[in-house]
Design an enzyme around this catalytic site. Structure first.
Site, mmCIF file in Angstrom:
data_model
loop_
_atom_site.group_PDB
_atom_site.id
_atom_site.type_symbol
_atom_site.label_atom_id
_atom_site.label_comp_id
_atom_site.label_asym_id
_atom_site.label_seq_id
_atom_site.Cartn_x
_atom_site.Cartn_y
_atom_site.Cartn_z
ATOM 1 N N ASP A 31 4.379 -4.690 -2.704
ATOM 2 C CA ASP A 31 3.214 -5.570 -2.589
ATOM 3 C C ASP A 31 3.661 -6.878 -1.967
ATOM 4 O O ASP A 31 4.823 -7.274 -2.072
ATOM 5 C CB ASP A 31 2.584 -5.829 -3.971
ATOM 6 C CG ASP A 31 1.128 -6.253 -3.881
ATOM 7 O OD1 ASP A 31 0.251 -5.432 -4.205
ATOM 8 O OD2 ASP A 31 0.871 -7.400 -3.476
ATOM 9 N N TYR A 151 -14.849 -3.190 8.175
ATOM 10 C CA TYR A 151 -14.139 -2.462 7.104
ATOM 11 C C TYR A 151 -14.449 -0.968 7.194
ATOM 12 O O TYR A 151 -13.553 -0.127 7.080
ATOM 13 C CB TYR A 151 -14.586 -3.041 5.768
ATOM 14 C CG TYR A 151 -14.025 -2.387 4.533
ATOM 15 C CD1 TYR A 151 -12.672 -2.476 4.217
ATOM 16 C CD2 TYR A 151 -14.858 -1.708 3.643
ATOM 17 C CE1 TYR A 151 -12.162 -1.895 3.058
ATOM 18 C CE2 TYR A 151 -14.373 -1.139 2.479
ATOM 19 C CZ TYR A 151 -13.018 -1.225 2.194
ATOM 20 O OH TYR A 151 -12.528 -0.657 1.048
HETATM 21 N N1 LIG Z 1 -12.164 -1.831 -5.432
HETATM 22 C C1 LIG Z 1 -13.021 -0.976 -4.926
HETATM 23 O O1 LIG Z 1 -14.145 -0.820 -5.400
HETATM 24 C C2 LIG Z 1 -12.618 -0.150 -3.725
HETATM 25 C C3 LIG Z 1 -13.518 0.800 -3.233
HETATM 26 C C4 LIG Z 1 -13.140 1.590 -2.156
HETATM 27 C C5 LIG Z 1 -11.880 1.433 -1.592
HETATM 28 N N2 LIG Z 1 -11.045 0.493 -2.080
HETATM 29 C C6 LIG Z 1 -9.717 0.396 -1.465
HETATM 30 O O2 LIG Z 1 -8.734 0.565 -2.466
HETATM 31 C C7 LIG Z 1 -7.557 -0.166 -2.117
HETATM 32 C C8 LIG Z 1 -7.153 -1.079 -3.271
HETATM 33 O O3 LIG Z 1 -8.241 -1.832 -3.660
HETATM 34 P P1 LIG Z 1 -8.128 -2.902 -4.849
HETATM 35 O O4 LIG Z 1 -9.507 -3.170 -5.296
HETATM 36 O O5 LIG Z 1 -7.105 -2.489 -5.853
HETATM 37 O O6 LIG Z 1 -7.608 -4.168 -4.016
HETATM 38 P P2 LIG Z 1 -6.723 -5.386 -4.485
HETATM 39 O O7 LIG Z 1 -7.016 -6.492 -3.526
HETATM 40 O O8 LIG Z 1 -6.849 -5.640 -5.950
HETATM 41 O O9 LIG Z 1 -5.245 -4.847 -4.241
HETATM 42 C C9 LIG Z 1 -4.663 -4.815 -2.985
HETATM 43 C C10 LIG Z 1 -3.206 -5.187 -3.144
HETATM 44 O O10 LIG Z 1 -2.604 -5.139 -1.862
HETATM 45 C C11 LIG Z 1 -1.748 -6.260 -1.727
HETATM 46 N N3 LIG Z 1 -1.619 -6.547 -0.296
HETATM 47 C C12 LIG Z 1 -2.535 -7.114 0.520
HETATM 48 N N4 LIG Z 1 -2.049 -7.191 1.763
HETATM 49 C C13 LIG Z 1 -0.794 -6.653 1.724
HETATM 50 C C14 LIG Z 1 0.207 -6.455 2.699
HETATM 51 N N5 LIG Z 1 0.023 -6.825 3.981
HETATM 52 N N6 LIG Z 1 1.369 -5.872 2.331
HETATM 53 C C15 LIG Z 1 1.571 -5.517 1.045
HETATM 54 N N7 LIG Z 1 0.661 -5.694 0.069
HETATM 55 C C16 LIG Z 1 -0.517 -6.246 0.405
HETATM 56 C C17 LIG Z 1 -2.437 -7.371 -2.496
HETATM 57 O O11 LIG Z 1 -1.497 -8.386 -2.867
HETATM 58 C C18 LIG Z 1 -3.005 -6.624 -3.673
HETATM 59 O O12 LIG Z 1 -2.110 -6.607 -4.769
HETATM 60 C C19 LIG Z 1 -7.893 -0.900 -0.820
HETATM 61 O O13 LIG Z 1 -7.431 -0.126 0.271
HETATM 62 C C20 LIG Z 1 -9.403 -0.949 -0.833
HETATM 63 O O14 LIG Z 1 -9.949 -1.049 0.472
HETATM 64 C C21 LIG Z 1 -11.373 -0.313 -3.120
#
Ligand SMILES: NC(=O)c1ccc[n+]([C@@H]2O[C@H](COP(=O)([O-])OP(=O)(O)OC[C@H]3O[C@@H](n4cnc5c(N)ncnc54)[C@H](O)[C@@H]3O)[C@@H](O)[C@H]2O)c1
Length: 244
Positions: A31, A151
């Site tokens: 991360d 997105y």
């Molecule tokens: N939360 C939802 O409802 C939802 C729905 C559909 C898809 N998603 C997808 O699920 C995945 C995770 O979602 P989430 O809600 O846990 O997001 P989140 O923002 O809580 O977690 C993402 C993590 O990625 C890390 N990160 C960001 N950029 C980075 C980089 N360049 N290199 C390394 N780490 C990096 C952040 O520090 C964070 O800890 C994402 O791909 C999101 O698009 C989420």
């Protein structure tokens, strides 16, 4: 078995790391956020799991290479790669005609570039070893989502990339995607209450999902039960397919 999970300091990545750890994997947690990453790794080790936290911007090629080198130095092999990093910055809902170009570029970079980097780096290792599982996190937004055209396009790209890799990396490596719907994470805080209500009305199973629901689908694809599944997209969305 050794798994690399990106975005592991986030809600979804953390749940996936915990689920794979519980199923016996040593987990490399990657991360960009060092502090929250250490906390996520501590939670795994407190449960008696092998955890290797690694601070890394997965969109940066040199940092991705260093992550791959560190994971292989620590464990000698990687069996599973889960590309979780993604999402988008800026306003939650923006009309397509108003989306700034730099926000579009950022959406593509954040959702696709790290996945591309690590699939190349670990895919090569897996193919040489003759076995491996790659799981990419897309979203139901891939089907079209108003206010999120950038997105949505990037997450559709994740599916196209997944299917292309499945064609090219078999028979040694399976490559699949999971498309979550609305999952209870910090993202929910950015969705206005009236929009949340509209989403909920459209979910056949009547409620939002939890990160562990996504983690279990990932674990299926990463485990023996998913042996004959590749190029697939599992929707973990309570039956909601986006397009609101
Ligand atoms: N939360 C939802 O409802 C939802 C729905 C559909 C898809 N998603 C997808 O699920 C995945 C995770 O979602 P989430 O809600 O846990 O997001 P989140 O923002 O809580 O977690 C993402 C993590 O990625 C890390 N990160 C960001 N950029 C980075 C980089 N360049 N290199 C390394 N780490 C990096 C952040 O520090 C964070 O800890 C994402 O791909 C999101 O698009 C989420």
């Amino acid at each position: 078995m050794v798994a690399v999970v990106t975005g592991a300091a986030g809600a979804m990545g953390g749940a996936i790391a915990a689920e794979l750890g519980a199923r016996g994997h040593a987990v490399v947690l990657a991360d960009i956020s060092g502090r929250r990453l250490a906390e996520a790794a501590d939670r795994l080790t407190a449960d008696g799991r092998a955890a290797h936290p690694y601070r890394c911007d997965v969109t940066d090629r040199a940092e991705a290479e260093a992550l791959a080198a560190s994971a292989l130095a620590a464990f000698g092999r990687v069996d599973v790669l889960v590309n979780v990093v993604g999402g988008y910055r800026g306003r939650m809902y923006e009309h397509v005609l108003d989306i700034p170009l730099d926000r579009f570029d950022e959406a593509v970079r954040l959702n696709l570039r790290g996945t591309f980097n690590l699939t190349q780096l670990f895919g090569r290792h897996m193919r040489e070893r003759g076995a491996g599982r790659i799981v990419n996190i897309s979203s139901v937004a891939k089907n079209g989502a108003s206010g999120q055209a950038d997105y949505a396009a990037a997450k559709a790209g994740v599916v196209a990339f997944t299917r292309s890799c499945a064609l090219e990396l078999g028979p040694a490596v399976t490559v699949n995607a999971v498309a979550p719907g609305v999952i209870r994470t910090s993202v929910m805080e950015r969705i206005p209450a009236d929009v949340q209500a509209r989403y909920r009305e459209r979910i056949p199973l009547g409620d939002f999902g939890d990160p562990v629901d996504v983690a279990r689908a990932v674990a299926f694809l990463a485990g023996d039960d998913g042996r004959y599944v590749t190029g697939e997209v599992i929707h973990v969305s309570g039956g909601f397919f986006g397009c609101l």
